[in-house]
Write a protein that holds these residues in place. Structure first.
Motif, short mmCIF file in Angstrom:
data_model
loop_
_atom_site.label_atom_id
_atom_site.label_comp_id
_atom_site.label_asym_id
_atom_site.label_seq_id
_atom_site.Cartn_x
_atom_site.Cartn_y
_atom_site.Cartn_z
N TYR A 187 0.85 -1.17 0.00
CA TYR A 187 0.00 0.00 0.00
C TYR A 187 0.88 1.22 0.00
N ILE A 188 0.34 2.42 -0.19
CA ILE A 188 1.15 3.61 -0.47
C ILE A 188 2.12 3.94 0.66
N GLN A 189 1.64 3.98 1.91
CA GLN A 189 2.51 4.42 3.01
C GLN A 189 3.62 3.42 3.33
N ALA A 190 3.48 2.18 2.86
CA ALA A 190 4.51 1.16 3.12
C ALA A 190 5.64 1.22 2.10
N THR A 191 5.54 2.10 1.11
CA THR A 191 6.55 2.20 0.07
C THR A 191 7.84 2.78 0.64
N PRO A 192 8.98 2.12 0.46
CA PRO A 192 10.24 2.70 0.94
C PRO A 192 10.52 4.06 0.29
N ALA A 193 11.24 4.88 1.00
CA ALA A 193 11.56 6.21 0.50
C ALA A 193 12.56 6.14 -0.64
N ASP A 194 12.48 7.13 -1.54
CA ASP A 194 13.48 7.25 -2.59
C ASP A 194 14.86 7.43 -1.95
N PRO A 195 15.92 6.92 -2.59
CA PRO A 195 17.26 7.00 -1.99
C PRO A 195 17.69 8.41 -1.61
N HIS A 196 17.33 9.43 -2.42
CA HIS A 196 17.81 10.78 -2.12
C HIS A 196 17.14 11.38 -0.89
N ARG A 197 16.11 10.69 -0.36
CA ARG A 197 15.43 11.23 0.83
C ARG A 197 15.71 10.42 2.09
N ARG A 198 16.40 9.31 1.97
CA ARG A 198 16.51 8.39 3.11
C ARG A 198 17.33 8.93 4.27
N LYS A 199 18.38 9.70 3.98
CA LYS A 199 19.28 10.12 5.06
C LYS A 199 18.64 11.15 5.98
N GLU A 200 17.72 11.94 5.46
CA GLU A 200 17.10 12.99 6.26
C GLU A 200 15.58 12.89 6.13
N MET A 201 15.03 11.81 6.64
CA MET A 201 13.58 11.58 6.50
C MET A 201 12.83 12.24 7.65
N THR A 202 12.66 13.56 7.54
CA THR A 202 11.86 14.30 8.50
C THR A 202 10.38 14.03 8.23
N GLU A 203 9.52 14.48 9.14
CA GLU A 203 8.09 14.30 8.95
C GLU A 203 7.60 15.00 7.69
N SER A 204 8.12 16.20 7.43
CA SER A 204 7.70 16.93 6.23
C SER A 204 8.17 16.23 4.96
N LEU A 205 9.38 15.68 4.99
CA LEU A 205 9.87 14.93 3.82
C LEU A 205 9.08 13.64 3.63
N ARG A 206 8.69 13.01 4.73
CA ARG A 206 7.87 11.80 4.62
C ARG A 206 6.54 12.11 3.94
#
Length: 339
Positions: free
Chosen positions: A178-197
């Protein structure tokens, strides 16, 4: 069908807004309307019927290039709904002998587990011949493999699935869980703040919407509503998620063409409890489900009779069943004839 347009990536922020794409004169709008209607009339065989047979007169078919969202709180059955809808789509493919494949993407289960019930019900030899592809993790994959299941790679995997035949196969439907279970794109993984999520979820939602255009098929995706609280339920005792419960990212509600919300009363109340509120009076049952038909872009009550309405369903023999008489039995005021 129109030429495939590769538009699954988010729109670059440095693009200049082009008003010509959004401003249409009356004669252009009329021409577009006629062309769209003609196309739908000629391609009804490509549309995906709603998974509850008894509600197909209330809920329109999902056509190619349309995106539908199945929303529910954790544990309220969205994965099961997607699996039943996929099973129906697969059977329809076999019955019509259409040359196409269903594509199922899951972040909830391994690909092997997705067909457990199918094999148990129909036997391995029959399932092996299904026109289906499964995209996701398999037994034995490590955490890095699982992290590679971000949206960019998923889109590439769908393209690969199309080409893994003697000739490229059309995709008949895409099911995404489902959508929220999708892993983050690599360029966002190091700084996954709530707003970036939230931005990641918005991007993934838009890209699934665009995938319905790219692959020219219906896309049916699951979405998890609030984990701890339902903010805008149907009412205070019937906690069917409302529009605000998709606002973890605005795109979760704004982008899809269709939004369907589900609620399992047994996850809120004990079985046998009496609920009496507004026009509803019912006893909580183990197999009882309520659906709120929240959104149908481009439709009116004439073409989507069930829009904005709540429907009680029951799971009987592993199928979601709607019965109009059962519905009436839960209402204190009976609807007028023809309503």
């Amino acid at each position: 069908q129109s030429e495939l347009i590769r538009t699954e990536s988010p729109r670059p922020t440095n693009m200049t807004f082009n008003p010509k794409a959004y401003v249409k004169k009356a004669d252009e709008v009329v021409a577009n309307h006629k062309a769209r209607k003609q196309w739908r009339d000629e391609n009804k065989h490509l549309a995906l019927p709603f998974f509850v047979e008894g509600l197909r007169g209330q809920v329109p078919d999902i056509f190619p290039e349309e995106f539908a969202l199945v929303g529910a709180a954790s544990g309220d059955g969205k994965s099961y709904i997607l699996s039943k809808w996929r099973e129906q789509a697969q059977k329809r493919l076999q019955d019509t002998k259409r040359r196409a494949i269903t594509a199922t993407i899951s972040h909830e289960e391994t690909t092997e587990r997705l067909i457990d019930k199918d094999v148990e019900k129909h036997g391995a030899s029959r399932i092996e011949s299904n026109q289906s592809v499964f995209i996701g993790t398999s037994w034995g994959m490590n955490a890095d493999d699982i992290a590679d299941m971000h949206m960019t790679n998923i889109i590439d995997a769908i393209r690969f699935a199309q080409s893994d035949y003697a000739e490229p196969m059309p995709i008949s439907e895409i099911f995404y869980d489902y959508i929220q279970a999708t892993p983050a794109d690599p360029h966002r993984r190091k700084e996954m703040t709530e707003s970036l999520r939230r931005l990641q979820i918005a991007d993934d939602t838009r890209r699934l919407f665009n995938a319905s255009k790219t692959f020219q098929c219906p896309v049916i995706a699951g979405a998890q509503t609030g984990l701890k609280k339902v903010y805008q339920p149907y009412n205070s005792q019937m906690l069917i998620p409302g529009r605000a419960d998709y606002e973890e990212s605005a795109s979760l509600y704004q982008v899809p063409d269709f939004v369907f919300s589900f609620w399992l009363p047994r996850n809120t109340y004990s079985v046998g409890k009496e609920i009496d509120i507004d026009n509803w009076k019912f006893t909580v049952e183990k197999n009882q489900v309520f659906m709120w038909f929240l959104k149908a872009r481009g439709h009116t009550p004439e073409t989507a009779k069930g829009i904005s309405k709540v429907f009680p369903l029951r799971i009987i023999n592993d199928e979601y069943i709607y019965d109009a008489d059962y519905h009436k039995s839960l209402l204190k005021l009976q609807p007028k004839e023809g309503a």
